[in-house]
Design an enzyme around this catalytic site. Structure first.
Site, PDB file in Angstrom:
ATOM      1  CD  GLU A  35      57.667  24.404  11.791  1.00 24.36           C
ATOM      2  OE1 GLU A  35      57.758  23.720  12.562  1.00 24.36           O
ATOM      3  OE2 GLU A  35      57.025  24.280  10.686  1.00 24.36           O
ATOM      4  CE1 TYR A 118      60.777  19.794  12.020  1.00 27.11           C
ATOM      5  CE2 TYR A 118      60.177  21.394  13.559  1.00 27.11           C
ATOM      6  CZ  TYR A 118      59.655  20.732  12.495  1.00 27.11           C
ATOM      7  OH  TYR A 118      58.616  21.004  12.483  1.00 27.11           O
ATOM      8  CG  ASP A 136      57.817  16.586  11.525  1.00 30.09           C
ATOM      9  OD1 ASP A 136      57.909  15.557  10.942  1.00 30.09           O
ATOM     10  OD2 ASP A 136      56.935  17.165  11.855  1.00 30.09           O
TER      11      ASP A 136
END
Ligand code: SF4
Length: 347
Positions: A35, A118, A136
């Site tokens: 990520e 996030y 996102d």
């Protein structure tokens, strides 16, 4: 309508999802690493970095033990180096404050350096099954089109509204699967130029049905990038070049670069300016080339010069290194590009 969207999404995902290395192992360390890499990097480029990084730092302990300079070296070329510094710092937090175990909720994960809403939502939902939506750029795009949402996605109000919508839509039983499927759908089907004709969501898509796909997602005007003018002097002495570490809280912190003078224009500097400002005596200086480089908020205009010196000068945080072997010093991509062009031809 929501159940039908979910069914279509899962059917689409089972057929179209890419076989990505981080999808084979759901460990929090690997999901976290992927990520962070993918935050500002395209998937294709990210894969090789992910595999190389993982080979050298296979778990949170090896990353925590490493020297920050080595971590930056393995990040070299990916840009946004604060991501690598934060990974290293957070690995130490996990080892020393959490006995080597990742926190399991979005809220607790956000105590780790560099882990924002996030990334924390991605780890919490994909690894620990917390029912929380991950939002996102892909998700903004899909939701804005499916539900014809005209709120700007680049301000906090808009982001909040999209998060709310995503959480309404979320499959609370399988949050990780839902989040990954929605992001993948945005990346492959509902792209900037969407492939509406083969899209299973078409009957439910409000933007498609009102002919507004090209207008969404909606964004407020973006501030222009700040222009900076950097003049790099590559000092060389007997096959060695001088590089210094950037220590200020600025772009490229802790990475190495040639000596630098920053000015307010791209006008080529006179050799005398370098001699005076950098207190250099016997040095022959000539202008080499100019590059322009774009970061998210900055436009860098860079001029490179070569300086041949007879004295082994010293500056704080600097060192002389072999021209053709800079060891494992982390260097910004822009400087690396300069070396690729000039090492063989100029020295
Ligand atoms: Fe996206 Fe087009 Fe599908 Fe709507 S129909 S979800 S705009 S790809």
């Amino acid at each position: 309508m929501f159940p039908r969207i979910k069914d279509e999404l899962y059917k689409w995902y089972s057929v179209n999802k890419r076989d990505l290395p981080w999808r084979n192992d759901r460990s929090p360390y690997k999901i976290w690493l992927s990520e962070v890499i993918l935050q500002q990097t395209r998937v294709q480029q990210g894969i090789s970095y992910y595999l190389r990084f993982l080979e050298r730092f296979p778990d949170v302990y090896s990353l925590a033990r490493a020297d920050e300079q080595e971590v930056l070296y393995f990040w070299q070329g990916l840009g946004y180096y604060s991501r690598a510094r934060n990974l290293h710092f957070a690995a130490n937090q996990i080892v020393h404050n959490y006995n080597g175990l990742f926190p399991e909720t979005q809220k607790d994960l956000m105590n780790l350096k560099g882990v924002g809403e996030y990334t924390a939502a991605a780890i919490a939902s994909i690894v620990f099954n917390e029912p929380i939506a991950v939002v996102d750029g892909n998700v903004f795009r899909v939701l804005s089109r499916l539900f014809d949402i005209n709120i700007p996605i680049n301000n906090s109000e808009g982001k909040k509204a999209f998060r709310q919508k995503a959480n309404e839509l979320l499959d609370k039983q399988q949050p990780g699967l839902f989040n990954e499927a929605l992001m993948e759908f945005g990346a492959l089907q509902c792209k900037v130029k969407p492939d509406c004709h083969s899209c299973p969501m078409q009957p439910d898509c409000q933007a498609f049905n009102s002919g507004k796909t090209a207008e969404l997602p909606f964004k407020n005007a973006i501030k222009p990038r700040v222009k900076r003018f950097l003049h790099f002097l590559l000092l060389q002495h007997n096959g060695r070049v001088f590089l210094t570490k950037r220590t200020e809280n600025d772009i490229w912190k802790n990475l190495f670069q040639p000596l630098l003078i920053e000015t307010g224009s791209a006008d080529v500097l006179a050799p005398e300016t370098f001699r005076r400002k950098l207190k250099l005596k016997e040095v022959q200086i000539r202008y080499l080339c100019r590059y322009e480089h774009f970061l998210t908020h900055r436009h860098l205009v860079t001029c490179f010069y070569e300086g041949v010196t007879k004295e082994l000068v010293k500056y704080p945080h600097g060192q002389w290194v072999a021209t053709d072997n800079r060891g494992d010093l982390p260097i910004p991509r822009l400087i690396e590009k300069f070396f690729e062009q000039y090492t063989t031809t100029q020295y």
